[in-house]
Structure formats: C-alpha cells, structure tokens
Design a protein around this motif. Sequence first.
Motif, short mmCIF file in Angstrom:
data_model
loop_
_atom_site.label_atom_id
_atom_site.label_comp_id
_atom_site.label_asym_id
_atom_site.label_seq_id
_atom_site.Cartn_x
_atom_site.Cartn_y
_atom_site.Cartn_z
N ASN A 73 0.89 -1.10 0.08
CA ASN A 73 0.25 -0.12 -0.20
C ASN A 73 0.74 2.06 -0.03
OD1 ASN A 73 -1.81 -2.60 2.20
ND2 ASN A 73 -3.03 -1.07 0.42
N GLN A 74 0.16 1.94 -0.74
CA GLN A 74 1.33 3.56 -0.97
C GLN A 74 0.92 4.65 -1.14
OE1 GLN A 74 5.10 3.50 -3.25
NE2 GLN A 74 5.13 1.79 -3.32
N PRO A 75 -0.18 4.65 -0.24
CA PRO A 75 -2.11 5.88 -0.09
C PRO A 75 -0.46 7.36 -0.36
CG PRO A 75 -1.48 5.32 2.45
CD PRO A 75 -0.46 4.44 1.23
N GLY A 76 -1.84 8.16 -0.24
CA GLY A 76 -1.11 10.22 -0.65
C GLY A 76 -1.31 10.51 -1.71
N THR A 83 0.73 6.07 -7.51
CA THR A 83 0.96 5.52 -8.66
C THR A 83 1.45 6.11 -9.78
OG1 THR A 83 -2.00 6.46 -9.40
CG2 THR A 83 -0.79 6.22 -10.91
N GLN A 84 2.54 7.39 -8.76
CA GLN A 84 3.68 7.41 -9.51
C GLN A 84 4.86 6.19 -9.22
OE1 GLN A 84 4.95 10.99 -7.58
NE2 GLN A 84 6.38 11.96 -9.36
N ALA A 85 4.96 5.60 -8.28
CA ALA A 85 5.72 4.83 -8.19
C ALA A 85 5.40 3.51 -9.51
CB ALA A 85 5.37 3.79 -6.62
N ILE A 86 3.87 3.12 -9.71
CA ILE A 86 3.95 1.98 -10.77
C ILE A 86 3.95 2.67 -11.79
CG2 ILE A 86 1.65 1.16 -12.50
CD1 ILE A 86 0.03 1.70 -9.30
N VAL A 87 4.19 4.10 -12.13
CA VAL A 87 4.56 4.48 -14.28
C VAL A 87 6.42 4.58 -13.51
CG1 VAL A 87 2.28 5.84 -13.92
CG2 VAL A 87 4.20 6.78 -13.81
N LYS A 88 6.57 4.73 -12.62
CA LYS A 88 8.55 4.70 -12.86
C LYS A 88 8.72 3.65 -12.54
CE LYS A 88 8.95 9.77 -11.91
NZ LYS A 88 9.46 10.62 -10.32
N PRO A 91 10.87 -1.71 -16.34
CA PRO A 91 9.55 -2.45 -17.07
C PRO A 91 10.21 -4.22 -16.73
CG PRO A 91 11.27 -1.41 -18.18
CD PRO A 91 11.81 -0.73 -16.51
N ASP A 92 9.87 -4.55 -16.18
CA ASP A 92 10.00 -5.85 -16.40
C ASP A 92 8.88 -7.19 -15.76
OD1 ASP A 92 9.99 -5.43 -13.48
OD2 ASP A 92 12.59 -6.14 -13.49
N GLY A 93 8.10 -5.97 -15.72
CA GLY A 93 6.79 -6.34 -14.86
C GLY A 93 7.17 -7.41 -13.76
N SER A 94 8.56 -6.62 -12.93
CA SER A 94 8.34 -6.91 -11.60
C SER A 94 7.71 -6.37 -10.32
CB SER A 94 9.46 -7.54 -11.39
OG SER A 94 10.00 -6.00 -11.27
N THR A 95 6.82 -5.04 -10.80
CA THR A 95 5.85 -4.39 -10.37
C THR A 95 4.86 -3.70 -11.15
OG1 THR A 95 7.64 -3.92 -9.04
CG2 THR A 95 5.98 -1.56 -9.27
N LEU A 96 3.55 -3.73 -10.72
CA LEU A 96 2.52 -3.50 -11.31
C LEU A 96 1.77 -2.58 -10.12
CD1 LEU A 96 1.45 -6.95 -12.92
CD2 LEU A 96 2.67 -5.28 -13.75
N GLY A 97 0.31 -2.81 -10.84
CA GLY A 97 -0.30 -1.88 -10.26
C GLY A 97 -1.64 -2.42 -9.86
N VAL A 98 -2.67 -2.55 -8.93
CA VAL A 98 -4.11 -1.91 -9.03
C VAL A 98 -4.84 -0.55 -8.72
CG1 VAL A 98 -6.25 -3.21 -8.61
CG2 VAL A 98 -3.76 -4.38 -8.89
N ALA A 259 -8.49 -1.94 -11.27
CA ALA A 259 -8.21 -2.47 -12.55
C ALA A 259 -6.52 -2.54 -12.30
CB ALA A 259 -8.46 -0.77 -13.22
N ALA A 260 -6.07 -3.41 -12.82
CA ALA A 260 -4.56 -3.84 -12.98
C ALA A 260 -4.13 -3.05 -14.14
CB ALA A 260 -4.52 -5.69 -13.43
N VAL A 261 -2.78 -2.75 -13.59
CA VAL A 261 -1.85 -2.22 -15.19
C VAL A 261 -0.64 -2.32 -14.51
CG1 VAL A 261 -3.96 -0.30 -15.04
CG2 VAL A 261 -1.93 0.42 -14.15
N GLY A 262 0.28 -1.72 -15.32
CA GLY A 262 2.14 -1.71 -15.26
C GLY A 262 2.22 -0.43 -16.46
N LEU A 263 3.28 -0.13 -15.74
CA LEU A 263 4.15 0.99 -16.12
C LEU A 263 3.76 1.27 -17.79
CD1 LEU A 263 7.56 1.29 -16.33
CD2 LEU A 263 6.68 -0.50 -16.32
N LYS A 264 4.07 2.23 -18.58
CA LYS A 264 3.95 2.06 -20.42
C LYS A 264 5.08 1.50 -20.64
CE LYS A 264 6.66 6.36 -20.88
NZ LYS A 264 6.22 8.06 -21.64
N GLY A 265 5.03 0.95 -22.74
CA GLY A 265 5.76 0.43 -22.66
C GLY A 265 5.89 -1.35 -22.22
N LEU A 266 5.14 -2.21 -21.29
CA LEU A 266 4.91 -3.57 -21.18
C LEU A 266 4.83 -4.56 -22.17
CD1 LEU A 266 3.21 -4.17 -17.93
CD2 LEU A 266 5.87 -4.13 -18.11
N SER A 267 5.48 -5.68 -22.84
CA SER A 267 5.66 -6.63 -24.13
C SER A 267 4.27 -6.85 -24.08
CB SER A 267 7.02 -7.35 -24.03
OG SER A 267 6.56 -8.49 -22.69
N PRO A 268 4.15 -6.85 -24.90
CA PRO A 268 1.98 -7.52 -25.29
C PRO A 268 2.64 -9.57 -25.01
CG PRO A 268 3.16 -6.27 -27.09
CD PRO A 268 4.54 -6.71 -26.84
#
Length: 329
Positions: A73-76, A83-88, A91-98, A259-268
Amino acid sequence: MPLHSTRVSRRHALAGLGAGALGAWWPSLVWAQGDKAVKFILPVSAGSGVDAIVRGAGPALGKALNVAVVVENQPGAGGVVGTQAIVKAAPDGSTLGVVSNNHVIYPSVLRSVPFDPVADITPITIIANSPMVLVVNPKLPAKDMKELVALLKANPGKYNYASSGNGTILHLAAEMFKGVTGTHVTHIPYRGTGPMMADIISGQIEMGVIAMPAVHSHIKSGALRAICVASPKRSSGAPDVPTAAEQGFPAYVVEGWSAAVGLKGLSPDLVKRLHQGFATAFASPEVREAMDKQGNTIVLSTPEQAQAHFKSELAKYAAIVKRAGITPQ
C-alpha cells in the motif's frame, strides 16, 4: 529483496547487449527465467475496497502466475504517490499496480499531475466493479434515505462526511449524494479509507460513502449503518440494504472499479500472460466466493477494453467534477 538482486545479476549478465535490444527483450527474459515475486502497488490505504480485492485474490493470482504476490500500500495525495511509483517502476513486469476510479479523476481535481493516467500506463484488465454504500454512525437518528435527507435538510451544515481525500472517488460520490438530495454536509478529507472509516465508526464523523468490499463486515457487525447502495441493483455483499433508487432517488448511481496496470511499454507477450493469470485466478471458486461476499462483480476486460474504459471514465469524471463545482488544488 531477492528479486532486486536477481535483476542486478541479470543486468550484469546482459551488459553486453545494446540499449535497444535490452529494452525490447527485458520483460520476456525476466519472466522466462522465472522470477519468484511480483509486487502489486496499491495507491490506496489498507482497508480500502481495492485492498480487499487484491488481498482476497492474491494467493490464487500468485498460483496462476507461478510467482509470490507481494502487496504494498502506497497511499498519499489521493493516490498520486502510489501511482507515480507504478509508472516509474522497472519495465520488467516485477512491479505492477491495481488502481481505482481515482486514477482517472486526478487530472480534473489537481492542478498538476506528474504522469498521464492513460499514456503512462499499460492496461492489463478491469478487474471488478464494486458498489458504493452510504453509511452512517449508528447513533445518527436516520435509518433510510428519506430520514437522512430530512435530518440533513433540517440541520444544514451541522453534520460532516468523511472521504479518503480531496478529489477521490469517495469524495465525488458524497458530493453526488449532496447534489441529488439538495443537502449541505461538510467535507472532512482523510488520508485513506481506513482512517475515515475508523472515525465514522467512533462517531467523530457522522457519515461517508465507501466501497462495499471495505465496509461490508462493519455493516454486518452493526458498527456502521448502511443507508443505501448507490448501484442499479442490490449488492450481494449486503443484500438487505436497498438501493437509492428503491428509496426514491434514482439519480444517485455511482460505482467503483479496480484495474490492473503496469507502466507504459510492457511487452504484448507479458501483458497477455498477466491477463491470463488474472483470468485464471478470478475464475477459481475461492476467489469468486470472496468477491461475491465482498459484493464485487467480476469484469475481467481485455487490455483493449480497459484502455477504452480509462478514456471514457476520464471524460465522465471531468464532467462530474465540473458539475460539483470542485476547484482543482
């Protein structure tokens, strides 16, 4: 953590690759070699609806993806910090977000947002829809919508409502209630769902609108009184609680989503694997039962549908914020 050291060793092992090749192959290489943990960052506090969903599905999701699922949990700032932590993230899929509705509300309620909620993420799936429920402290002398509205109109400005922060979906859901009912209640923002709910239960604050997964156990125990669910139909999480429409307020409809998301550029290929993992986990009997008890409706959209959903919700909440007269801060 072990995952970090694994990435470091691979980085050294792949040091001879050019930057372009590394960017193109990194996600598939990491997953192909079998990482043992995936961290899901939740830009919400513990005790929130999103938190309940992810923790309820975590073991099944880990099994489906063949990894350990770590929930952080990273509220604030209404969710901007997490969300900023998610987008930064790497880009290896080891950190995602909901994320929740808040993800597409930021641009309408904040003067400056350090990321683009559509362009800077890779959608994986809309996980579920969650009903919103209007709750009050049991000592408040109102047992249904008509009694509550009458009480608030007879005492304009006397009572307070809590939210999980300025500009969050819980703030907008309560403002929508005020608009539909023509009542005046003072907004008290908190740093997350857990703290706001604690103060409603203790009687420091009289009321609030909260996602059903976060509050259903408190309704069941009697710690909070549910006035209505703001959904088109009753919730399986509290089937005895009538909708606002049933009580004469059909315009009061607002639902949460995750919704589950990753940062931009994750491979298809990685997005496809992640989506399949969610589909497998949320098809399992134990997760379906957990979601039903929480009152959620499982969606599991495609990544393409999730992308379209983000764009349409961005426009919808911009209009809601404008109608509510909320000034960006």
